[in-house]
Design a protein around this motif. Structure first.
Motif, PDB file in Angstrom:
ATOM      1  N   ALA A 146      -4.035   2.671  -0.528  1.00 10.30           N
ATOM      2  CA  ALA A 146      -2.993   3.668  -0.799  1.00 10.30           C
ATOM      3  C   ALA A 146      -3.335   5.037  -0.207  1.00 10.30           C
ATOM      4  CB  ALA A 146      -2.744   3.765  -2.312  1.00 10.30           C
ATOM      5  N   PRO A 147      -4.559   5.553  -0.392  1.00  4.41           N
ATOM      6  CA  PRO A 147      -4.879   6.823   0.265  1.00  4.41           C
ATOM      7  C   PRO A 147      -4.765   6.746   1.784  1.00  4.41           C
ATOM      8  CG  PRO A 147      -6.491   6.336  -1.445  1.00  4.41           C
ATOM      9  CD  PRO A 147      -5.650   5.102  -1.271  1.00  4.41           C
ATOM     10  N   LEU A 186      -8.280  -2.102  -5.349  1.00  5.74           N
ATOM     11  CA  LEU A 186      -8.298  -2.095  -3.887  1.00  5.74           C
ATOM     12  C   LEU A 186      -7.340  -1.048  -3.330  1.00  5.74           C
ATOM     13  CD1 LEU A 186      -9.115  -3.389  -1.164  1.00  5.74           C
ATOM     14  CD2 LEU A 186      -7.293  -5.059  -1.522  1.00  5.74           C
ATOM     15  N   ALA A 187      -6.167  -0.950  -3.938  1.00  9.84           N
ATOM     16  CA  ALA A 187      -5.178   0.027  -3.465  1.00  9.84           C
ATOM     17  C   ALA A 187      -5.665   1.451  -3.694  1.00  9.84           C
ATOM     18  CB  ALA A 187      -3.840  -0.197  -4.161  1.00  9.84           C
ATOM     19  N   ALA A 188      -6.147   1.729  -4.909  1.00  3.84           N
ATOM     20  CA  ALA A 188      -6.591   3.091  -5.212  1.00  3.84           C
ATOM     21  C   ALA A 188      -7.820   3.471  -4.399  1.00  3.84           C
ATOM     22  CB  ALA A 188      -6.898   3.215  -6.706  1.00  3.84           C
ATOM     23  N   ALA A 237       0.834  -1.204   0.000  1.00  6.16           N
ATOM     24  CA  ALA A 237       0.000   0.000   0.000  1.00  6.16           C
ATOM     25  C   ALA A 237       0.867   1.252   0.000  1.00  6.16           C
ATOM     26  CB  ALA A 237      -0.924  -0.001   1.216  1.00  6.16           C
ATOM     27  N   ARG A 238       1.921   1.240   0.792  1.00  8.99           N
ATOM     28  CA  ARG A 238       2.817   2.406   0.846  1.00  8.99           C
ATOM     29  C   ARG A 238       3.587   2.568  -0.453  1.00  8.99           C
ATOM     30  NH1 ARG A 238       4.685   1.163   7.103  1.00  8.99           N
ATOM     31  NH2 ARG A 238       3.095   2.484   8.105  1.00  8.99           N
ATOM     32  N   GLU A 239       3.997   1.451  -1.047  1.00  5.46           N
ATOM     33  CA  GLU A 239       4.698   1.522  -2.328  1.00  5.46           C
ATOM     34  C   GLU A 239       3.782   2.059  -3.418  1.00  5.46           C
ATOM     35  OE1 GLU A 239       6.086  -2.422  -2.960  1.00  5.46           O
ATOM     36  OE2 GLU A 239       7.855  -2.207  -1.667  1.00  5.46           O
ATOM     37  N   THR A 240       2.535   1.598  -3.439  1.00  8.11           N
ATOM     38  CA  THR A 240       1.583   2.084  -4.435  1.00  8.11           C
ATOM     39  C   THR A 240       1.302   3.561  -4.236  1.00  8.11           C
ATOM     40  OG1 THR A 240       0.547  -0.099  -4.616  1.00  8.11           O
ATOM     41  CG2 THR A 240      -0.731   1.780  -5.395  1.00  8.11           C
ATOM     42  N   ALA A 241       1.150   3.977  -2.982  1.00  3.13           N
ATOM     43  CA  ALA A 241       0.920   5.390  -2.687  1.00  3.13           C
ATOM     44  C   ALA A 241       2.073   6.252  -3.197  1.00  3.13           C
ATOM     45  CB  ALA A 241       0.722   5.589  -1.190  1.00  3.13           C
ATOM     46  N   ALA A 242       3.299   5.784  -2.962  1.00  5.07           N
ATOM     47  CA  ALA A 242       4.464   6.528  -3.433  1.00  5.07           C
ATOM     48  C   ALA A 242       4.502   6.562  -4.956  1.00  5.07           C
ATOM     49  CB  ALA A 242       5.738   5.891  -2.879  1.00  5.07           C
ATOM     50  N   GLY A 245      -4.200  10.324   3.024  1.00  2.00           N
ATOM     51  CA  GLY A 245      -5.117  11.013   2.132  1.00  2.00           C
ATOM     52  C   GLY A 245      -6.533  10.506   2.296  1.00  2.00           C
ATOM     53  N   SER A 246      -7.327  10.677   1.242  1.00  2.00           N
ATOM     54  CA  SER A 246      -8.718  10.250   1.254  1.00  2.00           C
ATOM     55  C   SER A 246      -9.104   9.805  -0.138  1.00  2.00           C
ATOM     56  CB  SER A 246      -9.633  11.383   1.732  1.00  2.00           C
ATOM     57  OG  SER A 246      -9.514  12.512   0.884  1.00  2.00           O
ATOM     58  N   VAL A 247     -10.284   9.190  -0.254  1.00  2.00           N
ATOM     59  CA  VAL A 247     -10.705   8.641  -1.529  1.00  2.00           C
ATOM     60  C   VAL A 247     -12.126   9.079  -1.857  1.00  2.00           C
ATOM     61  CG1 VAL A 247     -11.519   6.491  -0.444  1.00  2.00           C
ATOM     62  CG2 VAL A 247     -10.935   6.498  -2.874  1.00  2.00           C
ATOM     63  N   VAL A 248     -12.346   9.356  -3.136  1.00  2.00           N
ATOM     64  CA  VAL A 248     -13.690   9.588  -3.673  1.00  2.00           C
ATOM     65  C   VAL A 248     -14.022   8.344  -4.487  1.00  2.00           C
ATOM     66  CG1 VAL A 248     -15.171  11.075  -5.072  1.00  2.00           C
ATOM     67  CG2 VAL A 248     -13.282  12.065  -3.751  1.00  2.00           C
ATOM     68  N   LEU A 249     -14.820   7.482  -3.897  1.00  2.00           N
ATOM     69  CA  LEU A 249     -15.113   6.159  -4.434  1.00  2.00           C
ATOM     70  C   LEU A 249     -16.403   6.231  -5.240  1.00  2.00           C
ATOM     71  CD1 LEU A 249     -13.799   3.346  -4.116  1.00  2.00           C
ATOM     72  CD2 LEU A 249     -15.332   2.977  -2.163  1.00  2.00           C
TER      73      LEU A 249
END
Length: 244
Positions: free
Chosen positions: A209-210, A203-205, A176-181, A215-219
């Motif tokens: 990852a947020p 799942l990550a997006a 998750a941290r790698e994807t966020a980066a 951060g936050s997500v608009v799903l």
């Protein structure tokens, strides 16, 4: 650390900030949950899993759900109780299955506990509870607002089954941290996504990852119903910084 640790970190840092904003563009529904409100739903759901379903650490939880704010709640609740969360997983091989209205028949292949989500606005109940299922909206309100696992979650134990592989809680957090980066997410980033959760990318997006980046997500569900102009308006109104 396991994924539920990411939520604890968010709760201790800024519980009032938005975490999940959900749209269904087929119904016009919009729901926004702060970190604190989301964590309360997770606690209630984890208590339901632990005390009512009697699931044990290592049991497999198949999520037959679209990208939805309640899907995010169930994923974190599963990790909080030490379950192996399998988005789109085979219900026949699961100890617990959670299904929406469109996947109830497939979910009947599970010989363990079955939970049904109506996915109606405001987490509403089914008009008639599906036979052979617990109605989540009936069961969850009476659960406790605080959750304490009977046994500590082991970060090295299997936690996620996705893309044909299994990952421990610690590996899930690392990914998750790698994807966020890789996406360039930083504290305060706001990700808009309409991807399903059967693959790591979605799942990550849509959650991990947020959460890992602060951060936050608009799903968004049924995002294809928007015109380009409507989509751009949403990006502006929701202060979106990244689209996946």
């Amino acid at each position: 650390m396991s994924p539920e640790g990411l939520l604890r970190d968010a709760l201790s840092t800024d519980p009032a900030r938005p975490l999940v904003t959900y749209y269904d563009d087929a119904t016009g529904e919009r729901v926004e949950l702060s970190v604190a409100t989301f964590a309360n739903w997770v606690a209630k759901t984890a208590n339901l899993i632990q005390d009512e379903l009697g699931a044990q650490p290592g049991d497999r939880l198949a999520l037959l759900l679209p990208a939805h704010w309640q899907s995010a709640v169930w994923a974190l609740a599963g990790w909080s109780t030490g379950l192996v969360v399998a988005p789109g997983g085979d219900p026949a091989g699961a100890d617990v299955v959670v299904a929406g209205p469109e996947t109830l028949e497939a979910a009947r292949a599970c010989t363990g506990d079955r939970v049904a989500l109506s996915l109606r606005p405001l987490g509403g109940r089914f008009p008639t509870p599906p036979e052979g299922f617990l109605d989540y909206a009936v069961e969850v309100p009476g659960q406790g607002d605080r959750f304490d696992p009977y046994a500590p979650v082991d970060p090295q134990a299997p936690a996620l089954a996705v893309d044909g592989a299994e990952y421990s809680g610690a590996e899930t957090v690392r990914r998750a941290r790698e994807t966020a980066a890789g996406l360039g997410l930083t504290p305060g980033s706001r990700v808009l996504t309409g991807l399903g959760w059967e693959r790591w990318e979605g799942l990550a997006a849509g959650l991990l990852a947020p959460l890992a980046a602060g951060g936050s997500v608009v799903l968004c569900r049924n995002l294809d119903r928007l015109t380009p102009e409507q989509l751009e308006k949403r990006r502006t109104e929701e202060r979106v910084t990244h689209t996946v």
